[in-house]
Design a protein around this motif. Sequence first.
Motif, PDB file in Angstrom:
ATOM      1  N   VAL A   7       0.813  -1.195  -0.205  1.00 23.99           N
ATOM      2  CA  VAL A   7      -0.061  -0.127   0.140  1.00 23.99           C
ATOM      3  C   VAL A   7       0.888   1.346  -0.062  1.00 23.99           C
ATOM      4  O   VAL A   7       1.932   1.439   0.892  1.00 23.99           O
ATOM      5  CB  VAL A   7      -0.899   0.119   1.150  1.00 23.99           C
ATOM      6  N   ILE A   8       0.683   2.130  -0.879  1.00 26.05           N
ATOM      7  CA  ILE A   8       1.694   3.232  -1.094  1.00 26.05           C
ATOM      8  C   ILE A   8       0.595   4.565  -0.967  1.00 26.05           C
ATOM      9  O   ILE A   8      -0.489   4.598  -1.594  1.00 26.05           O
ATOM     10  CB  ILE A   8       2.187   3.449  -2.326  1.00 26.05           C
ATOM     11  N   GLY A   9       0.782   5.240   0.037  1.00 32.51           N
ATOM     12  CA  GLY A   9      -0.124   6.284   0.385  1.00 32.51           C
ATOM     13  C   GLY A   9      -0.183   7.204   1.548  1.00 32.51           C
ATOM     14  O   GLY A   9       1.068   7.256   2.246  1.00 32.51           O
ATOM     15  N   SER A  10      -1.033   7.745   2.058  1.00 32.67           N
ATOM     16  CA  SER A  10      -1.048   8.599   3.219  1.00 32.67           C
ATOM     17  C   SER A  10      -1.077   7.962   4.513  1.00 32.67           C
ATOM     18  O   SER A  10      -1.829   6.954   4.942  1.00 32.67           O
ATOM     19  CB  SER A  10      -2.181   9.721   2.862  1.00 32.67           C
ATOM     20  N   LEU A  11      -0.381   8.594   5.490  1.00 28.70           N
ATOM     21  CA  LEU A  11      -0.468   8.393   7.059  1.00 28.70           C
ATOM     22  C   LEU A  11      -0.972   9.445   7.687  1.00 28.70           C
ATOM     23  O   LEU A  11       0.018  10.755   7.674  1.00 28.70           O
ATOM     24  CB  LEU A  11       0.961   7.909   7.443  1.00 28.70           C
ATOM     25  N   ASN A  12      -1.943   9.741   8.320  1.00 28.26           N
ATOM     26  CA  ASN A  12      -2.369  10.925   9.119  1.00 28.26           C
ATOM     27  C   ASN A  12      -2.822  10.540  10.091  1.00 28.26           C
ATOM     28  O   ASN A  12      -3.144   9.445  10.683  1.00 28.26           O
ATOM     29  CB  ASN A  12      -3.631  11.453   8.274  1.00 28.26           C
ATOM     30  N   ASN A  44      -5.058   3.355   6.545  1.00 26.40           N
ATOM     31  CA  ASN A  44      -6.446   2.714   6.791  1.00 26.40           C
ATOM     32  C   ASN A  44      -6.463   1.385   5.872  1.00 26.40           C
ATOM     33  O   ASN A  44      -6.912   0.357   6.318  1.00 26.40           O
ATOM     34  CB  ASN A  44      -7.768   3.492   6.676  1.00 26.40           C
ATOM     35  N   GLN A  45      -6.174   1.692   4.663  1.00 32.51           N
ATOM     36  CA  GLN A  45      -6.381   0.561   3.846  1.00 32.51           C
ATOM     37  C   GLN A  45      -5.311  -0.486   4.216  1.00 32.51           C
ATOM     38  O   GLN A  45      -5.542  -1.887   3.896  1.00 32.51           O
ATOM     39  CB  GLN A  45      -6.164   1.079   2.165  1.00 32.51           C
ATOM     40  N   ALA A  46      -4.260  -0.202   4.437  1.00 32.84           N
ATOM     41  CA  ALA A  46      -3.307  -1.068   4.921  1.00 32.84           C
ATOM     42  C   ALA A  46      -3.691  -1.933   6.096  1.00 32.84           C
ATOM     43  O   ALA A  46      -3.536  -3.318   6.122  1.00 32.84           O
ATOM     44  CB  ALA A  46      -1.829  -0.577   5.224  1.00 32.84           C
ATOM     45  N   VAL A  47      -4.163  -1.331   7.041  1.00 31.92           N
ATOM     46  CA  VAL A  47      -4.682  -2.088   8.513  1.00 31.92           C
ATOM     47  C   VAL A  47      -5.779  -2.941   7.790  1.00 31.92           C
ATOM     48  O   VAL A  47      -5.917  -4.104   8.237  1.00 31.92           O
ATOM     49  CB  VAL A  47      -5.287  -0.830   9.378  1.00 31.92           C
ATOM     50  N   ASP A 265     -20.298   5.507  12.749  1.00 34.02           N
ATOM     51  CA  ASP A 265     -19.307   6.381  11.832  1.00 34.02           C
ATOM     52  C   ASP A 265     -18.955   5.918  10.753  1.00 34.02           C
ATOM     53  O   ASP A 265     -18.549   4.616  10.631  1.00 34.02           O
ATOM     54  CB  ASP A 265     -18.193   6.465  12.997  1.00 34.02           C
ATOM     55  N   THR A 266     -18.961   6.727   9.718  1.00 41.51           N
ATOM     56  CA  THR A 266     -18.723   5.920   8.473  1.00 41.51           C
ATOM     57  C   THR A 266     -17.269   6.297   8.019  1.00 41.51           C
ATOM     58  O   THR A 266     -16.816   5.882   6.535  1.00 41.51           O
ATOM     59  CB  THR A 266     -19.702   6.596   7.146  1.00 41.51           C
ATOM     60  N   THR A 267     -16.336   6.653   8.807  1.00 42.01           N
ATOM     61  CA  THR A 267     -15.116   7.367   8.348  1.00 42.01           C
ATOM     62  C   THR A 267     -14.040   6.414   7.617  1.00 42.01           C
ATOM     63  O   THR A 267     -13.636   6.909   6.568  1.00 42.01           O
ATOM     64  CB  THR A 267     -14.318   7.819   9.393  1.00 42.01           C
ATOM     65  N   ALA A 268     -14.265   4.984   7.893  1.00 41.55           N
ATOM     66  CA  ALA A 268     -13.264   4.166   7.402  1.00 41.55           C
ATOM     67  C   ALA A 268     -13.969   3.137   6.609  1.00 41.55           C
ATOM     68  O   ALA A 268     -13.249   1.940   6.196  1.00 41.55           O
ATOM     69  CB  ALA A 268     -12.277   3.631   8.252  1.00 41.55           C
ATOM     70  N   ALA A 269     -15.165   3.150   6.463  1.00 37.58           N
ATOM     71  CA  ALA A 269     -15.939   2.017   5.671  1.00 37.58           C
ATOM     72  C   ALA A 269     -15.206   1.793   4.333  1.00 37.58           C
ATOM     73  O   ALA A 269     -15.284   0.764   4.005  1.00 37.58           O
ATOM     74  CB  ALA A 269     -17.274   2.527   5.610  1.00 37.58           C
ATOM     75  N   GLY A 270     -15.228   3.190   3.448  1.00 38.50           N
ATOM     76  CA  GLY A 270     -14.832   2.766   2.116  1.00 38.50           C
ATOM     77  C   GLY A 270     -13.217   2.162   2.255  1.00 38.50           C
ATOM     78  O   GLY A 270     -13.056   1.177   1.146  1.00 38.50           O
ATOM     79  N   ASP A 271     -12.350   2.462   3.177  1.00 38.02           N
ATOM     80  CA  ASP A 271     -11.238   1.937   3.132  1.00 38.02           C
ATOM     81  C   ASP A 271     -11.297   0.362   3.363  1.00 38.02           C
ATOM     82  O   ASP A 271     -10.441  -0.491   3.118  1.00 38.02           O
ATOM     83  CB  ASP A 271     -10.315   2.699   4.160  1.00 38.02           C
ATOM     84  N   THR A 272     -12.058   0.126   4.446  1.00 38.75           N
ATOM     85  CA  THR A 272     -12.412  -1.354   4.574  1.00 38.75           C
ATOM     86  C   THR A 272     -12.798  -2.141   3.686  1.00 38.75           C
ATOM     87  O   THR A 272     -12.219  -3.151   3.453  1.00 38.75           O
ATOM     88  CB  THR A 272     -13.437  -1.525   6.031  1.00 38.75           C
ATOM     89  N   PHE A 273     -13.443  -1.439   2.878  1.00 37.61           N
ATOM     90  CA  PHE A 273     -14.180  -2.377   1.591  1.00 37.61           C
ATOM     91  C   PHE A 273     -12.981  -2.615   0.687  1.00 37.61           C
ATOM     92  O   PHE A 273     -12.579  -3.716   0.331  1.00 37.61           O
ATOM     93  CB  PHE A 273     -15.228  -1.419   0.778  1.00 37.61           C
TER      94      PHE A 273
END
Length: 319
Positions: A7-12, A44-47, A265-273
Amino acid sequence: MSKTITVIGSLNTDLVTLTPRVPSGGETLTATSFSTGPGGKGANQAVACARLSRPNPTAPSSITVRMLGSVGADEFGPEMISSLQSSLIDTSSITVAEGQSTGVAVIIVEETTGENRILLSPGANHSLLPSSFTSASSLGVPKPDLVILQLEIPLETVLQIIKTAKSAGVDVLLNPAPAVKLPEDVFKGLGHLIVNESEAAILTSRSVADVEADGFDWDVVTSEFLSKGVKNVIVTLGSKGAFFQSSGMEKGVSVKPEKVKKVVDTTAAGDTFVGAYAVSVVQKGGNVGEEDVKGACRAAGRTVEKKGAQSAIPWLDEV
């Protein structure tokens, strides 16, 4: 045989305020609660990949998840890396950008609906440069089976990574969020494209109102992406489920949403998908179908039942 997802991307760092409703301009409203936690679409997607590839934290997995990204030389950076390691993610490729802050997302969550509004300060995420991703080895060693990308790092860097991955014969999953118009050559040979309604509208030059209208034919959108060279297209539709079409299908299929007890809370729903789908991709050698999209909807359904981003992402046993 072990598989690898890079996964290459953001860490916030997420600064989350729970509120009865979103305040109007100039209005001060007393919040229900405030919390901080690790986030960023990449992290989130890595997790999600790591947790959904094994039943629980003590169980082995046939998939190694590697995170490539950058944090700032501040107090948030070590906490972010430690958090990823607790989800059994390889963090050895995360760099520390001197003189930069770790990315921060200010998130307001409306407790009555679970809907969120996000302000993003990229910080060290924008220190990832295209010149760092010109060789196959820059995607990680050993060569990954799948690279996952979003758009919270510089667009030029994302485009270079896609080019390098294609040259190296590495499958790519692109989640173009936050969405911007992309060059046409991005789609040619792209293995997997996952977009929500508004992202699909932006990428295909449609209005959000048009695609959100009752009875909108998502076949028109997925077919458009397939004609540009994408192999698998998914439109996530929130409470309405998802729409899926691959290059081997004459028509796309609607996938029903997962039933949830309560949307918190819908925050990480898309990332979980994305993470759940990605695990299916590497487990099945890219031969994904409707059942894999259903499984991703199921995982996302568990996420919206909890507060937070990474803390809400389930392990496989919970799905």
